[in-house]
Enzyme design. Structure first.
Site, PDB file in Angstrom:
ATOM      1  N   ASN A 103       0.832  -1.209   0.000  1.00 11.96           N
ATOM      2  CA  ASN A 103       0.000   0.000   0.000  1.00 11.96           C
ATOM      3  C   ASN A 103       0.861   1.251   0.000  1.00 11.96           C
ATOM      4  OD1 ASN A 103      -2.075  -1.780   0.116  1.00 11.96           O
ATOM      5  ND2 ASN A 103      -2.415  -1.563   2.319  1.00 11.96           N
ATOM      6  N   HIS A 120       5.882  -0.798  -2.721  1.00 14.43           N
ATOM      7  CA  HIS A 120       5.385  -0.100  -3.923  1.00 14.43           C
ATOM      8  C   HIS A 120       5.550   1.416  -3.823  1.00 14.43           C
ATOM      9  CE1 HIS A 120       2.614  -3.616  -5.459  1.00 14.43           C
ATOM     10  NE2 HIS A 120       3.898  -3.881  -5.541  1.00 14.43           N
ATOM     11  N   GLU A 216     -12.015 -13.248   0.891  1.00  9.60           N
ATOM     12  CA  GLU A 216     -12.145 -14.178  -0.243  1.00  9.60           C
ATOM     13  C   GLU A 216     -10.892 -15.019  -0.404  1.00  9.60           C
ATOM     14  OE1 GLU A 216     -13.178 -11.974  -3.761  1.00  9.60           O
ATOM     15  OE2 GLU A 216     -14.668 -10.843  -2.597  1.00  9.60           O
TER      16      GLU A 216
HETATM   17  N1  APR Z   1      -9.986  -6.939   4.692  1.00 12.71           N
HETATM   18  C1  APR Z   1      -9.095  -7.798   4.130  1.00 12.71           C
HETATM   19  N2  APR Z   1      -9.062  -8.046   2.806  1.00 12.71           N
HETATM   20  C2  APR Z   1      -9.949  -7.412   2.012  1.00 12.71           C
HETATM   21  C3  APR Z   1     -10.907  -6.511   2.526  1.00 12.71           C
HETATM   22  C4  APR Z   1     -10.904  -6.276   3.939  1.00 12.71           C
HETATM   23  N3  APR Z   1     -11.754  -5.421   4.499  1.00 12.71           N
HETATM   24  N4  APR Z   1     -11.643  -6.027   1.486  1.00 12.71           N
HETATM   25  C5  APR Z   1     -11.168  -6.598   0.375  1.00 12.71           C
HETATM   26  N5  APR Z   1     -10.150  -7.445   0.681  1.00 12.71           N
HETATM   27  C6  APR Z   1      -9.325  -8.257  -0.232  1.00 12.71           C
HETATM   28  C7  APR Z   1      -9.989  -8.670  -1.516  1.00 12.71           C
HETATM   29  O1  APR Z   1     -10.705  -9.895  -1.357  1.00 12.71           O
HETATM   30  C8  APR Z   1      -8.806  -8.824  -2.453  1.00 12.71           C
HETATM   31  O2  APR Z   1      -8.265 -10.126  -2.406  1.00 12.71           O
HETATM   32  O3  APR Z   1      -8.252  -7.426  -0.629  1.00 12.71           O
HETATM   33  C9  APR Z   1      -7.772  -7.842  -1.891  1.00 12.71           C
HETATM   34  C10 APR Z   1      -7.533  -6.594  -2.730  1.00 12.71           C
HETATM   35  O4  APR Z   1      -6.936  -6.974  -3.929  1.00 12.71           O
HETATM   36  P1  APR Z   1      -6.299  -5.910  -4.944  1.00 12.71           P
HETATM   37  O5  APR Z   1      -7.261  -4.781  -5.120  1.00 12.71           O
HETATM   38  O6  APR Z   1      -5.851  -6.656  -6.144  1.00 12.71           O
HETATM   39  O7  APR Z   1      -5.077  -5.334  -4.112  1.00 12.71           O
HETATM   40  P2  APR Z   1      -3.582  -5.772  -4.062  1.00 12.71           P
HETATM   41  O8  APR Z   1      -3.427  -7.262  -4.013  1.00 12.71           O
HETATM   42  O9  APR Z   1      -2.935  -4.961  -2.989  1.00 12.71           O
HETATM   43  O10 APR Z   1      -3.085  -5.256  -5.465  1.00 12.71           O
HETATM   44  C11 APR Z   1      -1.759  -5.311  -5.714  1.00 12.71           C
HETATM   45  O11 APR Z   1      -1.910  -4.030  -7.707  1.00 12.71           O
HETATM   46  O12 APR Z   1      -2.571  -2.311  -9.006  1.00 12.71           O
HETATM   47  C12 APR Z   1      -1.588  -2.774  -8.224  1.00 12.71           C
HETATM   48  O13 APR Z   1       0.110  -1.504  -7.211  1.00 12.71           O
HETATM   49  C13 APR Z   1      -1.238  -1.866  -7.065  1.00 12.71           C
HETATM   50  O14 APR Z   1      -0.442  -2.498  -4.874  1.00 12.71           O
HETATM   51  C14 APR Z   1      -1.420  -2.755  -5.840  1.00 12.71           C
HETATM   52  C15 APR Z   1      -1.264  -4.108  -6.464  1.00 12.71           C
END
Ligand code: APR
Length: 249
Positions: A103, A120, A216
């Site tokens: 994040n 990141h 999920e």
């Molecule tokens: N608590 C925990 N997990 C959650 C919650 C919550 N309240 N709400 C959603 N999630 C989960 C979702 O189920 C999903 O698996 O968080 C995840 C979010 O996934 P992404 O949006 O793909 O985020 P992330 O894995 O951090 O993405 C990676 O992608 O675009 C790039 O650089 C950006 O750092 C980012 C990277």
């Protein structure tokens, strides 16, 4: 979480010396920051290659800056939630601790974490495309975009974009720590970006107990010893209360 899972978790946590936490966008969801993927994710309305890539920046730096500035304003108004505070309390409790976050929002350091790697980068920082100097963006809304460095060259958000490499020092510091961690939490990451999956897999290989906290099933889940199908804001405080009897430190 059922009683048997909670008991396993408490047993491992009470014996752990070295703990790592890996967080993705889901960690900040309950602070009101949209995730990237999923029903209300940021990439539903925008194509990553149009906004978060070196090519996009070359083509239209003002558009890229405006998108980052819009996100930064959301982040500045947001507050860390109880789950962030538990991750900060973990840093105080375990003799060895490292937080590795995908994040860029800065909510973990605002909650008190100091032993952290922002793998990141940070949305609150810019980096000159020519002289490489970095500077904080402060709290005011930026109006004159794209931003310029004092040296006159174009500055860019200090984040890792699609198609760019990770900072090798940060990556090897993460791997070094994970190689001897007893317990690793993976919280709120979809695993669609392959480096965090790799980090989790390495930790597992080295013998860490992996906990997957995500409402999920995710790409990481298959490596994990324990799955908590809940949110960061709900599960972390109840785990912490059970472990410490309600103390935050
Ligand atoms: N608590 C925990 N997990 C959650 C919650 C919550 N309240 N709400 C959603 N999630 C989960 C979702 O189920 C999903 O698996 O968080 C995840 C979010 O996934 P992404 O949006 O793909 O985020 P992330 O894995 O951090 O993405 C990676 O992608 O675009 C790039 O650089 C950006 O750092 C980012 C990277």
């Amino acid at each position: 979480m059922n009683d048997s899972d909670l008991n396993r978790l408490l047993k491992v946590a009470s014996q752990a010396r070295s703990v790592a936490v890996l967080t993705g966008a889901g960690m900040s969801r309950e602070s009101g920051i949209p995730t990237f993927r999923g029903a209300d994710g940021l990439w539903k309305d925008f194509r990553p290659e149009e906004l978060a890539s070196p090519e996009a920046f070359q083509k239209d730096p003002a558009l890229v800056w405006e998108w980052y500035e819009w996100r930064r304003q959301i982040v500045l108004k947001a507050e860390p939630h109880e789950g962030h505070r538990v991750v900060a309390a973990m840093e105080q409790r375990f003799p060895e601790f490292l937080l590795i976050t995908q994040n860029v929002d800065g909510l973990h350091p605002r909650a008190g974490n100091e032993k952290l790697i922002e793998i990141h980068g940070s949305i609150n920082r810019a980096r000159c495309t020519k002289c490489g100097s970095r500077f904080d963006l402060g709290n005011r809304m930026l109006s004159d975009l794209p931003l310029k460095c004092d040296c006159g060259a174009l500055a860019r958000p200090d984040v890792v974009w699609f198609g760019e490499s990770y900072d090798s020092q940060l990556l090897s510091a993460s791997l070094d720590f994970l190689a001897s961690a007893d317990m690793v939490w993976v919280i709120g990451s979809s695993g669609m970006v392959s480096v965090p999956v790799y980090l989790a897999a390495q930790a597992r290989e080295a013998g860490a107990f992996l906990v997957d906290l995500n409402p999920e099933e995710a790409e990481f889940s298959r490596y994990c010893d324990l799955k908590i199908r809940s949110t960061a804001g709900a599960a972390l405080p109840s785990f912490w209360n059970a472990l410490t009897g309600g103390r935050t430190e």
